[in-house]
Design a protein around this motif. Structure first.
Motif, PDB file in Angstrom:
ATOM      1  N   ARG A  70       0.830  -1.206   0.000  1.00 40.64           N
ATOM      2  CA  ARG A  70       0.000   0.000   0.000  1.00 40.64           C
ATOM      3  C   ARG A  70       0.874   1.269   0.000  1.00 40.64           C
ATOM      4  NH1 ARG A  70      -2.622  -0.831   4.604  1.00 40.64           N
ATOM      5  NH2 ARG A  70      -3.954  -2.387   3.589  1.00 40.64           N
ATOM      6  N   THR A  71       1.910   1.251   0.844  1.00 44.13           N
ATOM      7  CA  THR A  71       2.772   2.426   0.963  1.00 44.13           C
ATOM      8  C   THR A  71       3.603   2.637  -0.292  1.00 44.13           C
ATOM      9  OG1 THR A  71       2.933   2.053   3.351  1.00 44.13           O
ATOM     10  CG2 THR A  71       4.569   3.514   2.355  1.00 44.13           C
ATOM     11  N   ALA A  72       4.163   1.550  -0.824  1.00 40.01           N
ATOM     12  CA  ALA A  72       4.993   1.658  -2.024  1.00 40.01           C
ATOM     13  C   ALA A  72       4.188   2.203  -3.195  1.00 40.01           C
ATOM     14  CB  ALA A  72       5.595   0.294  -2.369  1.00 40.01           C
ATOM     15  N   GLN A  73       2.963   1.681  -3.354  1.00 39.03           N
ATOM     16  CA  GLN A  73       2.133   2.144  -4.463  1.00 39.03           C
ATOM     17  C   GLN A  73       1.732   3.602  -4.274  1.00 39.03           C
ATOM     18  OE1 GLN A  73       1.682   0.409  -7.223  1.00 39.03           O
ATOM     19  NE2 GLN A  73       0.705   2.233  -8.065  1.00 39.03           N
ATOM     20  N   GLY A  74       1.372   3.963  -3.035  1.00 39.83           N
ATOM     21  CA  GLY A  74       0.961   5.337  -2.764  1.00 39.83           C
ATOM     22  C   GLY A  74       2.092   6.332  -2.918  1.00 39.83           C
ATOM     23  N   SER A  75       3.318   5.892  -2.706  1.00 42.49           N
ATOM     24  CA  SER A  75       4.457   6.809  -2.786  1.00 42.49           C
ATOM     25  C   SER A  75       4.894   7.102  -4.218  1.00 42.49           C
ATOM     26  CB  SER A  75       5.645   6.225  -2.018  1.00 42.49           C
ATOM     27  OG  SER A  75       6.175   5.079  -2.683  1.00 42.49           O
ATOM     28  N   ARG A  76       4.383   6.338  -5.170  1.00 49.88           N
ATOM     29  CA  ARG A  76       4.862   6.491  -6.546  1.00 49.88           C
ATOM     30  C   ARG A  76       4.511   7.857  -7.132  1.00 49.88           C
ATOM     31  NH1 ARG A  76       7.127   2.389  -8.661  1.00 49.88           N
ATOM     32  NH2 ARG A  76       6.984   3.367 -10.708  1.00 49.88           N
ATOM     33  N   GLY A  77       3.398   8.433  -6.675  1.00 49.64           N
ATOM     34  CA  GLY A  77       3.030   9.746  -7.174  1.00 49.64           C
ATOM     35  C   GLY A  77       3.811  10.876  -6.528  1.00 49.64           C
ATOM     36  N   VAL A  78       4.547  10.563  -5.463  1.00 52.21           N
ATOM     37  CA  VAL A  78       5.298  11.582  -4.722  1.00 52.21           C
ATOM     38  C   VAL A  78       6.800  11.451  -4.948  1.00 52.21           C
ATOM     39  CG1 VAL A  78       5.758  12.540  -2.435  1.00 52.21           C
ATOM     40  CG2 VAL A  78       3.491  11.602  -2.963  1.00 52.21           C
ATOM     41  N   ILE A  79       7.285  10.210  -4.904  1.00 54.93           N
ATOM     42  CA  ILE A  79       8.722   9.946  -5.055  1.00 54.93           C
ATOM     43  C   ILE A  79       8.932   9.115  -6.315  1.00 54.93           C
ATOM     44  CG2 ILE A  79      10.783   8.961  -3.986  1.00 54.93           C
ATOM     45  CD1 ILE A  79       9.346   9.212  -1.284  1.00 54.93           C
ATOM     46  N   PRO A  80       9.672   9.630  -7.292  1.00 56.29           N
ATOM     47  CA  PRO A  80       9.897   8.853  -8.517  1.00 56.29           C
ATOM     48  C   PRO A  80      10.797   7.653  -8.250  1.00 56.29           C
ATOM     49  CG  PRO A  80      11.259  10.834  -8.522  1.00 56.29           C
ATOM     50  CD  PRO A  80      10.353  10.936  -7.324  1.00 56.29           C
ATOM     51  N   ASP A  81      10.773   6.689  -9.179  1.00 58.18           N
ATOM     52  CA  ASP A  81      11.676   5.552  -9.065  1.00 58.18           C
ATOM     53  C   ASP A  81      13.115   6.027  -9.043  1.00 58.18           C
ATOM     54  OD1 ASP A  81       9.794   3.464  -9.008  1.00 58.18           O
ATOM     55  OD2 ASP A  81       9.538   3.569 -11.181  1.00 58.18           O
ATOM     56  N   GLN A  82      13.906   5.403  -8.186  1.00 57.32           N
ATOM     57  CA  GLN A  82      15.309   5.767  -8.042  1.00 57.32           C
ATOM     58  C   GLN A  82      16.200   4.731  -8.726  1.00 57.32           C
ATOM     59  OE1 GLN A  82      16.117   8.714  -6.509  1.00 57.32           O
ATOM     60  NE2 GLN A  82      13.890   8.972  -6.375  1.00 57.32           N
ATOM     61  N   PRO A  83      17.415   5.136  -9.103  1.00 57.54           N
ATOM     62  CA  PRO A  83      18.361   4.131  -9.611  1.00 57.54           C
ATOM     63  C   PRO A  83      18.577   3.041  -8.571  1.00 57.54           C
ATOM     64  CG  PRO A  83      19.185   6.363  -9.993  1.00 57.54           C
ATOM     65  CD  PRO A  83      17.977   6.499  -9.102  1.00 57.54           C
ATOM     66  N   GLY A  84      18.913   1.843  -9.049  1.00 58.71           N
ATOM     67  CA  GLY A  84      19.070   0.720  -8.152  1.00 58.71           C
ATOM     68  C   GLY A  84      20.043   0.969  -7.019  1.00 58.71           C
ATOM     69  N   TRP A  85      21.119   1.717  -7.293  1.00 65.03           N
ATOM     70  CA  TRP A  85      22.129   1.905  -6.254  1.00 65.03           C
ATOM     71  C   TRP A  85      21.601   2.765  -5.110  1.00 65.03           C
ATOM     72  CZ3 TRP A  85      23.949   6.651  -4.720  1.00 65.03           C
ATOM     73  CH2 TRP A  85      23.729   7.733  -5.588  1.00 65.03           C
ATOM     74  N   LEU A 118      10.120  -3.387  -2.121  1.00 64.10           N
ATOM     75  CA  LEU A 118       8.993  -3.477  -3.042  1.00 64.10           C
ATOM     76  C   LEU A 118       9.029  -2.341  -4.057  1.00 64.10           C
ATOM     77  CD1 LEU A 118       6.568  -5.143  -3.767  1.00 64.10           C
ATOM     78  CD2 LEU A 118       5.236  -3.913  -2.057  1.00 64.10           C
ATOM     79  N   ARG A 119       9.406  -1.141  -3.622  1.00 63.28           N
ATOM     80  CA  ARG A 119       9.549  -0.036  -4.566  1.00 63.28           C
ATOM     81  C   ARG A 119      10.621  -0.339  -5.596  1.00 63.28           C
ATOM     82  NH1 ARG A 119       8.019   5.328  -4.694  1.00 63.28           N
ATOM     83  NH2 ARG A 119       9.215   5.150  -6.631  1.00 63.28           N
ATOM     84  N   SER A 120      11.692  -0.978  -5.161  1.00 68.55           N
ATOM     85  CA  SER A 120      12.760  -1.331  -6.087  1.00 68.55           C
ATOM     86  C   SER A 120      12.271  -2.356  -7.108  1.00 68.55           C
ATOM     87  CB  SER A 120      13.962  -1.879  -5.312  1.00 68.55           C
ATOM     88  OG  SER A 120      15.126  -1.910  -6.109  1.00 68.55           O
ATOM     89  N   ILE A 121      11.464  -3.313  -6.650  1.00 64.84           N
ATOM     90  CA  ILE A 121      10.882  -4.301  -7.560  1.00 64.84           C
ATOM     91  C   ILE A 121       9.933  -3.618  -8.540  1.00 64.84           C
ATOM     92  CG2 ILE A 121       9.342  -6.303  -7.683  1.00 64.84           C
ATOM     93  CD1 ILE A 121      10.552  -7.184  -4.964  1.00 64.84           C
ATOM     94  N   GLN A 122       9.121  -2.685  -8.046  1.00 63.65           N
ATOM     95  CA  GLN A 122       8.232  -1.933  -8.920  1.00 63.65           C
ATOM     96  C   GLN A 122       9.021  -1.139  -9.952  1.00 63.65           C
ATOM     97  OE1 GLN A 122       5.933   0.391  -6.117  1.00 63.65           O
ATOM     98  NE2 GLN A 122       4.272  -1.104  -6.085  1.00 63.65           N
ATOM     99  N   GLY A 123      10.170  -0.607  -9.533  1.00 65.07           N
ATOM    100  CA  GLY A 123      11.024   0.108 -10.466  1.00 65.07           C
ATOM    101  C   GLY A 123      11.511  -0.796 -11.587  1.00 65.07           C
ATOM    102  N   GLY A 124      11.812  -2.055 -11.248  1.00 59.72           N
ATOM    103  CA  GLY A 124      12.206  -3.015 -12.273  1.00 59.72           C
ATOM    104  C   GLY A 124      11.090  -3.269 -13.257  1.00 59.72           C
ATOM    105  N   ALA A 125       9.847  -3.309 -12.756  1.00 63.13           N
ATOM    106  CA  ALA A 125       8.695  -3.490 -13.640  1.00 63.13           C
ATOM    107  C   ALA A 125       8.550  -2.298 -14.580  1.00 63.13           C
ATOM    108  CB  ALA A 125       7.420  -3.672 -12.818  1.00 63.13           C
ATOM    109  N   ALA A 126       8.695  -1.088 -14.037  1.00 65.80           N
ATOM    110  CA  ALA A 126       8.560   0.116 -14.854  1.00 65.80           C
ATOM    111  C   ALA A 126       9.639   0.187 -15.927  1.00 65.80           C
ATOM    112  CB  ALA A 126       8.618   1.360 -13.957  1.00 65.80           C
TER     113      ALA A 126
END
Length: 253
Positions: A70-85, A118-126
């Protein structure tokens, strides 16, 4: 027969499967093998955790994963995906801080680390061209957690997490989380045990989180890379999973 399947795959798709197999192998590199050995020792430390905590690890992990989703999905509109490092640096710092505080600190750190993972995994999907907000992609993100965790032995033969597809209903995501949580709880319990000693726990927490993050980033790349290859090359996904499995078995010979 896996060989029959791979012979039908175009040459350019074969090359991509080779690259994905290399990423899969990289996820289980020397650092992960060391952590696996340490994890075996950490299993003995689980008995030192409070009985209520040991008994509630599954429920706690399920709650953490639900909240993280829930938190990872909700944060996507506020914090963009970051580089893996950056994700790796964030979880490493969280692990160190959590371990420095012993078990209480580790318990506070665990949900935050799960969210960043989970955000990092979502970033991989994007990055593979998928919408992390789509329900089926959210399912796949949770499925990545079903890969053998960093503290579990994984010889490349267990690729079931790549191929499972569930019917999309309102309650199915929670059912999936519930099915993944026991396996994830085992790894997280070992992580908590390793972090239970202040100072030493800071080192264990930082190192464990570093390898966790790298591992799940690679698993996300493989998972969504196969999904993308299936679409772009118009090859049934199960055939690609079989081709990857054949490559991993060949590595073990």
């Amino acid at each position: 027969m896996p060989n029959d399947v791979t012979q039908a795959i175009p040459v350019d798709a074969e090359a991509e499967l080779d690259r994905l197999a290399a990423r899969y192998r990289a996820a289980g590199g020397p650092g992960l093998r060391l952590l696996t050995a340490l994890g075996g020792r950490a299993e003995g430390l689980l008995d030192r955790l409070p009985p209520d905590l040991r008994g509630g690890l599954g429920v706690a992990t399920e709650r953490a994963l639900t909240l993280a989703m829930r938190t990872a999905q909700g944060s996507r509109g506020v914090i963009p995906d970051q580089p893996g490092w950056i994700d790796t640096a964030a979880t490493t710092a969280l692990g160190a801080a959590g371990g420095l505080g012993g078990l209480p600190g580790a318990l506070v750190e665990l949900p935050a680390t799960t969210t960043v993972l989970l955000r990092s995994i979502q970033g991989g999907a994007a990055r593979a061209g998928f919408d992390p907000g789509a329900e089926n992609v959210q399912f796949d993100c949770i499925r990545v957690f079903a890969a053998a965790g960093p503290l579990a032995h994984d010889d490349g033969a267990d690729l079931g997490f790549l191929s499972l597809r569930l019917t999309l209903t309102g309650a199915t995501l929670q059912k999936l989380i519930a099915s993944v949580s026991p396996r994830l709880a085992t790894a997280m319990g070992q992580k908590l045990a390793a972090q239970s000693v202040p100072l030493l726990g800071a080192v264990a927490g930082a190192g464990t989180n570093y390898l966790y993050t790298r591992y799940y980033q690679e698993m996300a790349h493989v998972h969504f890379g196969l999904r993308r290859l299936s679409i772009d090359a118009d090859i049934p996904h199960p055939e690609l999973v079989a081709g990857l499995a054949a490559r991993m078995r060949a590595t073990l010979r």
